[in-house]
Design a protein around this motif. Structure first.
Motif, mmCIF file in Angstrom:
data_model
loop_
_atom_site.group_PDB
_atom_site.id
_atom_site.type_symbol
_atom_site.label_atom_id
_atom_site.label_comp_id
_atom_site.label_asym_id
_atom_site.label_seq_id
_atom_site.Cartn_x
_atom_site.Cartn_y
_atom_site.Cartn_z
ATOM 1 N N UNK A 1 0.819 -1.212 0.000
ATOM 2 C CA UNK A 1 0.000 0.000 0.000
ATOM 3 C C UNK A 1 0.855 1.265 0.000
ATOM 4 N N UNK A 2 2.132 1.115 -0.372
ATOM 5 C CA UNK A 2 3.016 2.275 -0.484
ATOM 6 C C UNK A 2 3.407 2.873 0.845
ATOM 7 N N UNK A 3 3.374 2.088 1.910
ATOM 8 C CA UNK A 3 3.593 2.629 3.244
ATOM 9 C C UNK A 3 4.976 2.362 3.811
ATOM 10 N N UNK A 4 5.042 2.381 5.146
ATOM 11 C CA UNK A 4 6.300 2.270 5.880
ATOM 12 C C UNK A 4 6.328 0.967 6.668
ATOM 13 N N UNK A 5 7.521 0.378 6.771
ATOM 14 C CA UNK A 5 7.691 -0.878 7.504
ATOM 15 C C UNK A 5 8.943 -0.791 8.360
ATOM 16 N N UNK A 6 9.008 -1.683 9.358
ATOM 17 C CA UNK A 6 10.112 -1.644 10.313
ATOM 18 C C UNK A 6 10.544 -3.070 10.695
ATOM 19 N N UNK A 7 11.123 -3.808 9.735
ATOM 20 C CA UNK A 7 11.580 -5.161 10.028
ATOM 21 C C UNK A 7 13.033 -5.199 10.506
ATOM 22 N N UNK A 8 13.464 -6.372 10.935
ATOM 23 C CA UNK A 8 14.864 -6.655 11.201
ATOM 24 C C UNK A 8 15.145 -8.075 10.732
ATOM 25 N N UNK A 9 16.366 -8.325 10.311
ATOM 26 C CA UNK A 9 16.739 -9.677 9.911
ATOM 27 C C UNK A 9 16.885 -10.559 11.146
ATOM 28 N N UNK A 10 16.673 -11.853 10.978
ATOM 29 C CA UNK A 10 16.856 -12.809 12.070
ATOM 30 C C UNK A 10 18.092 -13.660 11.783
ATOM 31 N N UNK A 11 18.652 -14.316 12.792
ATOM 32 C CA UNK A 11 19.882 -15.095 12.564
ATOM 33 C C UNK A 11 19.705 -16.283 11.623
ATOM 34 N N UNK A 12 18.513 -16.840 11.559
ATOM 35 C CA UNK A 12 18.294 -18.010 10.709
ATOM 36 C C UNK A 12 18.402 -17.630 9.235
ATOM 37 N N UNK A 13 19.033 -18.509 8.457
ATOM 38 C CA UNK A 13 19.294 -18.230 7.044
ATOM 39 C C UNK A 13 18.923 -19.405 6.151
ATOM 40 N N UNK A 14 18.724 -19.084 4.891
ATOM 41 C CA UNK A 14 18.607 -20.090 3.840
ATOM 42 C C UNK A 14 19.880 -20.048 3.011
ATOM 43 N N UNK A 15 20.446 -21.215 2.743
ATOM 44 C CA UNK A 15 21.708 -21.315 2.012
ATOM 45 C C UNK A 15 21.484 -22.057 0.707
ATOM 46 N N UNK A 16 22.014 -21.494 -0.372
ATOM 47 C CA UNK A 16 21.877 -22.065 -1.706
ATOM 48 C C UNK A 16 23.261 -22.280 -2.295
ATOM 49 N N UNK A 17 23.516 -23.498 -2.774
ATOM 50 C CA UNK A 17 24.768 -23.839 -3.446
ATOM 51 C C UNK A 17 24.472 -24.210 -4.893
ATOM 52 N N UNK A 18 25.382 -23.821 -5.790
ATOM 53 C CA UNK A 18 25.143 -23.984 -7.220
ATOM 54 C C UNK A 18 26.348 -24.575 -7.940
ATOM 55 N N UNK A 19 26.051 -25.233 -9.042
ATOM 56 C CA UNK A 19 27.029 -25.500 -10.092
ATOM 57 C C UNK A 19 26.257 -25.575 -11.407
ATOM 58 N N UNK A 20 26.974 -25.542 -12.511
ATOM 59 C CA UNK A 20 26.322 -25.636 -13.820
ATOM 60 C C UNK A 20 25.987 -27.096 -14.108
ATOM 61 N N UNK A 21 24.752 -27.338 -14.541
ATOM 62 C CA UNK A 21 24.298 -28.681 -14.904
ATOM 63 C C UNK A 21 24.789 -29.041 -16.301
#
Length: 349
Positions: A31-51
């Motif tokens: 709605x075009x407004x304001x927010x006030x988040x913070x990051x948390x310690x938990x993460x998502x990790x992604x590893x890659x190589x070319x197939x």
């Protein structure tokens, strides 16, 4: 299983992105407004190589699930977010087929932006693999587009921006209309407590898109571009339930603005007001979350508590005296789970 276990070689690149918790500013971002988040310690990790065989091979270690797909295939479940994030990058560059390994300790379906963390981590990894040179804001915008097009959730930009540019040590004040932002400290002498109510939800199946459509209809009736431009007096011009939806957004924007200069005690009061507004005006809470929030609000070391995330289940966040988070969580969870709840502590770990 590890990347080596699944694909038989080490990944070329590995990148991560955090989940987030939102302290104030719920359903204001689209709605075009304001927010006030913070990051948390938990993460998502992604590893890659070319197939090497022309297919995207996508594996989730947490689900022990693998999908092997052509780039224009029909992914299901978690792979929609993964392959969708790759496909939106194809507007920037030619992306080769990929081997993709995902692991995460961000709780899924809990209102902590596990999907945004996944999208941002995928785009970060591909960005660095191919040296595309995307900055944090560009990554967030592409992640949002992936969620719109491939997951079917018409989310605002808060979750992806928080996952891409926020800090675990500060709050991110974000103007979602202009994307202007700054990091500001938490109220001195207090810390953030996040607890999962145990009530799961999936946004694509909840009232999320309905709420967004209701806000758009309210704007149409008021003749404005977004509810950011609405005044509280405009609420009386709207029919039920659009008046309630608009009232939540208008007052929630005001709460974020007031919080920037509020005392810690007032900040807590604003969080309590925000929960009541999410429950009563936006009708996006859940009875289990309401029960957990109520117990938190009654605790002597808690200044304020509210549902966090889009709603309809998931987590709640509280502002508590520094050093008391674990004790508060133990006492509150004991009372909550004795009544049949299935809550658990999320932050601090």
């Amino acid at each position: 299983m590890s990347f080596q276990d699944i694909f038989g070689h080490e990944p070329t690149i590995t990148r991560s992105a955090p989940g987030r918790v939102n302290l104030l500013g719920e359903h204001t971002d689209y709605n075009g407004g304001f927010v006030l988040p913070t990051a948390i310690p938990q993460e998502t990790t992604v590893s890659l190589s070319v197939s090497e065989d022309g297919l995207d091979h996508i594996y989730s270690a947490d689900l022990n699930e693998r999908q092997d797909l052509p780039r224009n295939g029909q992914p299901e479940g978690f792979a929609k977010y993964v392959q969708g994030s790759v496909r939106v990058l194809e507007q920037k560059a030619s992306i080769p087929p990929l081997n993709i390994h995902v692991s995460s300790n961000v709780p899924m379906g809990a209102g902590l932006s596990s999907s945004a963390a996944l999208e941002v981590a995928v785009i970060r990894a591909v960005n660095d693999l191919l040296k595309l040179g995307l900055d944090g804001v560009e990554i967030a915008l592409l992640a949002q587009k992936a969620e719109h097009r491939f997951a079917g959730v018409m989310c605002g930009i808060m979750d992806q921006m928080a996952s891409s540019v926020a800090s675990t040590r500060e709050m991110l004040l974000l103007d979602t209309l202009t994307l202007e932002r700054k990091l500001i400290p938490l109220p001195e002498g207090y810390e953030v407590l996040v607890m999962d109510s145990g009530a799961k939800r999936r946004l694509a199946e909840s009232g999320y898109n309905t709420r967004r459509a209701e806000c758009e209809k309210a704007c149409e009736l008021l003749g404005i571009a977004s509810l950011r431009d609405a005044e509280l007096s405009d609420v009386d011009r709207l029919p039920e339930p659009l008046n309630k939806r608009a009232r939540h957004v208008i007052t929630e924007n005001a709460r974020v603005q007031e919080a920037l200069t509020a005392t810690a005690e007032r900040f807590g009061e604003l969080m309590n007001q925000s929960h009541a507004s999410m429950r009563d005006d936006y009708e996006a809470s859940h009875e289990q979350v309401d029960a957990l929030v109520s117990l938190l609000q009654q605790h002597q070391d808690v200044l304020g508590a509210r549902i966090t995330g889009a709603g309809w289940g998931g987590c709640c966040v509280a502002l508590v005296k520094a050093g008391t988070a674990r004790q508060v969580s133990e006492e509150v969870l004991k009372a909550f789970n004795e009544t049949g709840g299935t809550g658990r502590l999320v932050v601090p770990q």
